[in-house]
Design a protein around this motif. Sequence first.
Motif, PDB file in Angstrom:
ATOM      1  N   ALA A   1     -15.865 -22.671   4.041  1.00 58.69           N
ATOM      2  CA  ALA A   1     -15.622 -21.839   2.856  1.00 58.69           C
ATOM      3  C   ALA A   1     -15.319 -20.400   3.283  1.00 58.69           C
ATOM      4  O   ALA A   1     -15.836 -19.926   4.307  1.00 58.69           O
ATOM      5  CB  ALA A   1     -16.841 -21.855   1.953  1.00 58.69           C
ATOM      6  N   CYS A   2     -14.506 -19.714   2.491  1.00 59.01           N
ATOM      7  CA  CYS A   2     -14.201 -18.303   2.783  1.00 59.01           C
ATOM      8  C   CYS A   2     -15.459 -17.461   2.546  1.00 59.01           C
ATOM      9  O   CYS A   2     -16.111 -17.580   1.510  1.00 59.01           O
ATOM     10  CB  CYS A   2     -13.067 -17.839   1.875  1.00 59.01           C
ATOM     11  N   ILE A   3     -15.801 -16.643   3.536  1.00 56.43           N
ATOM     12  CA  ILE A   3     -16.985 -15.785   3.388  1.00 56.43           C
ATOM     13  C   ILE A   3     -16.567 -14.347   3.060  1.00 56.43           C
ATOM     14  O   ILE A   3     -17.372 -13.423   3.127  1.00 56.43           O
ATOM     15  CB  ILE A   3     -17.866 -15.833   4.651  1.00 56.43           C
ATOM     16  N   ARG A   4     -15.303 -14.163   2.778  1.00 52.91           N
ATOM     17  CA  ARG A   4     -14.730 -12.860   2.386  1.00 52.91           C
ATOM     18  C   ARG A   4     -15.069 -11.761   3.396  1.00 52.91           C
ATOM     19  O   ARG A   4     -15.444 -10.640   3.032  1.00 52.91           O
ATOM     20  CB  ARG A   4     -15.165 -12.480   0.960  1.00 52.91           C
ATOM     21  N   CYS A   5     -14.908 -12.116   4.666  1.00 56.79           N
ATOM     22  CA  CYS A   5     -15.218 -11.145   5.723  1.00 56.79           C
ATOM     23  C   CYS A   5     -14.070 -10.156   5.934  1.00 56.79           C
ATOM     24  O   CYS A   5     -14.255  -9.096   6.530  1.00 56.79           O
ATOM     25  CB  CYS A   5     -15.510 -11.867   7.034  1.00 56.79           C
ATOM     26  N   GLY A   6     -12.858 -10.523   5.517  1.00 63.46           N
ATOM     27  CA  GLY A   6     -11.709  -9.619   5.630  1.00 63.46           C
ATOM     28  C   GLY A   6     -11.031  -9.612   6.993  1.00 63.46           C
ATOM     29  O   GLY A   6     -10.084  -8.859   7.222  1.00 63.46           O
ATOM     30  N   ARG A   7     -11.480 -10.494   7.904  1.00 65.61           N
ATOM     31  CA  ARG A   7     -10.851 -10.464   9.241  1.00 65.61           C
ATOM     32  C   ARG A   7      -9.377 -10.862   9.193  1.00 65.61           C
ATOM     33  O   ARG A   7      -8.577 -10.367   9.972  1.00 65.61           O
ATOM     34  CB  ARG A   7     -11.588 -11.414  10.180  1.00 65.61           C
ATOM     35  N   CYS A   8      -9.036 -11.760   8.266  1.00 67.52           N
ATOM     36  CA  CYS A   8      -7.626 -12.170   8.173  1.00 67.52           C
ATOM     37  C   CYS A   8      -6.758 -10.988   7.733  1.00 67.52           C
ATOM     38  O   CYS A   8      -5.624 -10.836   8.190  1.00 67.52           O
ATOM     39  CB  CYS A   8      -7.468 -13.350   7.224  1.00 67.52           C
ATOM     40  N   VAL A   9      -7.296 -10.149   6.874  1.00 68.41           N
ATOM     41  CA  VAL A   9      -6.544  -8.984   6.383  1.00 68.41           C
ATOM     42  C   VAL A   9      -6.360  -7.991   7.536  1.00 68.41           C
ATOM     43  O   VAL A   9      -5.261  -7.464   7.758  1.00 68.41           O
ATOM     44  CB  VAL A   9      -7.286  -8.320   5.198  1.00 68.41           C
TER      45      VAL A   9
ATOM     46  N   SER B   1      -7.853 -15.648  13.385  1.00 65.94           N
ATOM     47  CA  SER B   1      -8.985 -14.721  13.294  1.00 65.94           C
ATOM     48  C   SER B   1     -10.075 -15.198  12.338  1.00 65.94           C
ATOM     49  O   SER B   1     -11.159 -14.616  12.302  1.00 65.94           O
ATOM     50  CB  SER B   1      -8.496 -13.353  12.797  1.00 65.94           C
ATOM     51  N   CYS B   2      -9.791 -16.223  11.561  1.00 63.86           N
ATOM     52  CA  CYS B   2     -10.735 -16.625  10.502  1.00 63.86           C
ATOM     53  C   CYS B   2     -11.938 -17.383  11.062  1.00 63.86           C
ATOM     54  O   CYS B   2     -11.774 -18.450  11.665  1.00 63.86           O
ATOM     55  CB  CYS B   2      -9.996 -17.500   9.485  1.00 63.86           C
ATOM     56  N   PRO B   3     -13.165 -16.876  10.840  1.00 65.39           N
ATOM     57  CA  PRO B   3     -14.347 -17.578  11.364  1.00 65.39           C
ATOM     58  C   PRO B   3     -14.608 -18.900  10.646  1.00 65.39           C
ATOM     59  O   PRO B   3     -15.292 -19.770  11.188  1.00 65.39           O
ATOM     60  CB  PRO B   3     -15.488 -16.582  11.113  1.00 65.39           C
TER      61      PRO B   3
HETATM   62  S1  SF4 Z   1     -10.964 -14.405   7.602  1.00 60.52           S
HETATM   63 FE1  SF4 Z   1     -10.187 -14.287   5.527  1.00 60.52          FE
HETATM   64  S2  SF4 Z   1     -10.103 -16.408   4.815  1.00 60.52           S
HETATM   65 FE2  SF4 Z   1     -11.375 -16.390   6.644  1.00 60.52          FE
HETATM   66  S3  SF4 Z   1     -13.425 -16.198   5.892  1.00 60.52           S
HETATM   67 FE3  SF4 Z   1     -12.746 -14.113   6.321  1.00 60.52          FE
HETATM   68  S4  SF4 Z   1     -11.838 -13.400   4.391  1.00 60.52           S
HETATM   69 FE4  SF4 Z   1     -12.079 -15.622   4.221  1.00 60.52          FE
END
Ligand code: SF4
Length: 435
Positions: free
Chosen positions: A363-371, A412-414
Motif C-alpha cells: 500500500a502507498c504510505i504517502r512518503c513522497g519518495r516517488c515525487v 524509489s518506492c518502498p
Molecule cells: S514512493 Fe510514492 S507511491 Fe510509493 S509509497 Fe511513497 S508516496 Fe506512495
Amino acid sequence: MLKGKKFKGGAPVPHYKHTSDKETVKMDVPDRVVIPMLQHIGAPCLPAVKKGDSVKVGQVVGTSEKFVSAPIHSSVSGIVKNVSPMLYPGGFFVPTVEIEADGEQSVHESVKPPQFKGKAEFLEALKGSGLVGLGGAGFPSHIKLSPPPGKNIDILIINGAECEPFITSDYREVMENSWNIISGINIIMELLEIDKVLIGIEDNKPGALKELENVAATSDKINVVSLKSLYPQGAEKMLIYALTGRKVPPGKLPLDIGVIVMNVNSISFIAEFVKTGMPLIKKRVTVDGSAVRNPSNAEVLIGTTLGEVFEFCGGFSRPVRKVLMGGPMMGISQYSMETSVVKHTNALLAFDEKDAVLAEEGACIRCGRCVAACPMNLLPLDLSRIVENECFEELTRYNVNDCIECGCCSYSCPSKRYLVQSIRLGKEKVRAMKS
Ligand code: SF4
Ligand code: SF4
C-alpha cells in the motif's frame, strides 16, 4: 574538465557494466534476417521488395513518402523468402521482409560515398542512409538536423551518457571509434554552422572522458563535460539541463531552445557513411544479464533474430525467465526469440528467475519518495491513483504526457508500487481518447 549541473530527482541505480572492457565482437552473417518495416519514430515503411526478389547488402527494402520516416535497407544479400506481418519487438505485428542470406554479402550498386554540396544535399543523402537516433529513441536524423526556419541552433550536444544498468554500447563506441565521433561532429558543425559542441559523459566512465578529451583537443569549439553518474542522466531533457542550464518547456523540443542532441553512435555513423556510403545495416548490441553465458558487445546485422544473438554469446547458463530489449529501467519485455534486432536496439538482456521476479505491491504510505525522484516534476502517486480509478480525462491536467517513463518513481518506492506501469497505461488511454 568542465562539470555538468545536477538535474532534479533521479535514482542511483546500480551500474552492472560487466561488458565495458569487452571489445566489440562481430557476429557472423546469419542464415536469414527478418526486417520489420517499422524501425523508427514516425510512419512505417512499405515493403519495396516482394517474395522471390534477389537483394543485395545496402539495398532499400522499405520506404515511405511520409515526412517523418526513414528508409530501411537489407543487411544481407540473398532471396526474399516472405513479406508478411510478423511479431515486432514492441509486441505487435508489422509487415516484415524475411530474407534468406546467400552468405556472399554482395553489396548493392547504390552503395557509394555520397556526393553533396551544402546542407540540403547532405540531408537528402543522410535521409537515404536510413539513420535514426541510435541511443534508443529512433527519431529520423535527417529531420532532427533540419530545424525549421527561424529556429536558431547554437549548441550541438553529443550524448555519451549511458545511464541504464548493463548497457555499454555507447561506451565501446567511444573507446573504439573516437576519431569517427570527432569527424562526425566536424561534418555537422560545418554544415549547420554551429560553433559550440558539448560532449556529455558520466564521471563513472573515466576512460571515455579521457579518450574524448584527447581527440576533442583538436578543436577549441568542442568541450567534453563530466556529468554526475545518476539515472536518467542520458535522457534528453536532463542532459540538456546538465550541460547548458537550459530547460525544454513542456510540449517543446530541444530545437525550440537552440539545441540539437545526437547520440555518440549516431554521430559516428555519419562519419562512416560519408566515407563509405553504406547505409545503416548493423548495430552494436550489449548482450548481458544473469542468464547469459558470455556477456558481450556484439556487432549484429539488423534483422538478426534474438535467439541467434544469444546463441552467439554462448547461449544461456540457466533457465531464462525474462528477456528485455533495452535496459532494465526502460527496456521492453520480449516474448519470442523470433523478434529481431532493429535500428534502435542497444541491448538484449536475459535474466533468470531470481532477477526477473517482480516484487509484490504494497500500500502507498504517502512518503513522497516517488515525487522527489521524478526528474519531470510530476506526481507519480497521483497519476497512478487516477489510472487505477479510471478517471483518464484527469490525466492531462496532471501533465501525464511529460512522463518520460524513466521508472525512477517505481525504483524509489518502498512499497514497490507499479507506478511507471500504470502511468504508461494512462498515457496509452489518453492517446486513444485523442485519436
Ligand atoms: S514512493 Fe510514492 S507511491 Fe510509493 S509509497 Fe511513497 S508516496 Fe506512495
Ligand atoms: S512519473 Fe514518469 S518521469 Fe516521473 S519518475 Fe515516474 S516514470 Fe519517470
